[in-house]
Design an enzyme around this catalytic site. Structure first.
Site, short mmCIF file in Angstrom:
data_model
loop_
_atom_site.label_atom_id
_atom_site.label_comp_id
_atom_site.label_asym_id
_atom_site.label_seq_id
_atom_site.Cartn_x
_atom_site.Cartn_y
_atom_site.Cartn_z
N PRO A 91 0.82 -1.22 0.00
CA PRO A 91 0.00 0.00 0.00
C PRO A 91 0.85 1.25 0.00
O PRO A 91 1.81 1.38 0.77
CB PRO A 91 -0.81 -0.14 1.29
CG PRO A 91 -0.97 -1.61 1.45
CD PRO A 91 0.35 -2.20 0.98
N CYS A 92 0.48 2.19 -0.88
CA CYS A 92 1.36 3.33 -1.13
C CYS A 92 1.04 4.54 -0.27
O CYS A 92 1.68 5.57 -0.39
CB CYS A 92 1.27 3.73 -2.60
SG CYS A 92 -0.41 4.16 -3.15
N THR A 93 0.05 4.47 0.61
CA THR A 93 -0.34 5.62 1.41
C THR A 93 0.82 6.30 2.11
O THR A 93 0.91 7.53 2.12
CB THR A 93 -1.41 5.22 2.44
OG1 THR A 93 -2.50 4.59 1.75
CG2 THR A 93 -1.92 6.43 3.19
#
Length: 383
Positions: A91-93
């Site tokens: 996940p790139c958050t």
């Protein structure tokens, strides 16, 4: 062709990389050379989307931090050393520009950043022939240098000789100016060579066009034939800025309504994000499709529609248009409502971009001959 080569998919999401894997080497008269042997994600909705499109693929809905490599290998029917690839994008958050307003994001303190370490752990314990990791460009920024350096060093320590590069999707035939970082490594320690750029055009950073390349695929090329299309619920951009959005010309944004352009003098220069009231330019690739856009965040379609009150208004992109701009198949199915679908696609890898990287890796590993490419692909690569 013998049985297709097995792939372990981590953080699978909507399956952009999974689709790229399954399409690798596929031609009109032959199936692809790879198969996703197991896919995993912690979101049930992602797994429902995968099940609708990959009904033969075993899936596991579980936090990767509680998932052992043995569990993944058992579901895939494999032993350590047998997977051809491990793929996935944690996940790139923590690394996205959209999260920079949060102090913990700017300082790389987000606990989800540790998911990079989980990816390394699975590579270590499954020992694939190679791996492909992708993420947002923000992972390479100086604010995240410690995490990125640690990731590369851990993979180096495993003997995979990782190579990293930020790729612009439009330069590989995707109708979108989306930048993603790819990290690729081989178990034999040989260096991976990223595929050559095949397309050229004007982007937000480059005004020079390479005449030896194919032109960028434009938004109109990708979705123009979908007009007039079928209206969707809540597609009309109405409310506080609805009228202003409808007056923004194609390719422009809120800056149209500053004292430097031809619209109304409403906003201060560079007082908003670039995507605020942004309209698609039909003659250029789309800007990056965002996973969770606010009500005034584009890109919106270049054509206006008539609202229920009879006024011209901009409209949001429809699901078939989002699929095309992400180079997903037209018949791809996604679980959930319109907001869920935008989030899944906005977080995904454009299929064509992933496919270019996967096929380059498979060629360099000796699993794919260029004769397996379609005629159009061979033209793009100058074969």
């Amino acid at each position: 062709m013998n049985e297709r080569l097995p792939v372990i998919s981590l953080f699978s999401g909507a399956g952009g990389l999974d689709l790229a894997v399954e399409a690798c080497g596929r031609t009109d008269d032959a199936a692809g050379i790879l198969r996703v042997a197991v896919a995993t994600d912690y979101e049930p909705q992602a797994l429902r989307t995968l099940a609708m499109n990959f009904p033969e693929t075993p899936t596991l809905c579980k936090d990767i931090r509680q998932t052992s490599a043995d569990e993944l290998l058992d579901l895939a029917g494999l032993s350590a050393g047998e997977p051809t690839l491990v793929i996935g994008g944690p996940p790139c958050t923590p690394f996205s520009k959209s999260g920079f307003w949060l102090e913990e994001k700017r300082g790389s303190l987000d606990p989800n950043a540790s998911l990079l370490d989980e990816y390394v752990r699975v590579v270590r314990d499954t020992r694939p022939e190679a791996f492909i990791l992708e993420n947002v460009q923000g992972l390479t920024y100086s604010t995240h240098r410690a995490q990125f350096t640690r990731l590369l060093q851990q993979l180096e320590d495993l003997g995979y000789n990782p190579r990293a590069k930020v790729l612009l999707a439009a330069e590989y035939g995707v109708p979108q100016l989306r930048r993603r970082v790819f990290v690729v490594g081989r178990r034999d320690g040989k260096a991976f060579h990223f595929p050559p750029i095949t397309h050229s055009g004007v982007s937000e950073r480059d005004r020079k066009i390479d005449a030896t390349k194919l032109p960028f695929v434009t938004a109109h090329d990708a979705i123009g034939d979908l007009l007039p299309g079928t209206p969707e619920s809540r597609e009309v951009v109405d409310g506080e800025y609805g009228e202003l959005a409808s007056e923004v010309p194609p390719g422009q944004n809120y800056l149209w309504h500053t004292d430097r352009y031809g619209g109304r003098d409403v906003f201060k220069w560079r007082s908003r994000y670039w995507t605020f009231l942004l309209r698609l330019d039909p003659d250029r690739p789309a800007s990056t499709l965002q996973a969770q856009p606010g009500p005034w965040v584009g890109p919106f379609h270049w054509e206006n529609v008539v609202s229920a009150s009879g006024e011209k208004r901009a409209r949001r992109l429809r699901v078939p248009e989002l699929l095309r701009l992400m180079t997903f198949p037209d018949d791809f199915k996604l679980d959930g409502n319109r907001t869920d679908i935008q989030r899944q696609l906005g977080n995904a890898v454009p299929v064509q971009l992933g496919k270019v990287v996967v096929e380059a890796l498979m060629e360099q590993l000796g699993h794919l001959d260029r004769s397996r490419r379609s005629h159009h692909q061979q033209l793009e690569l100058g074969a």
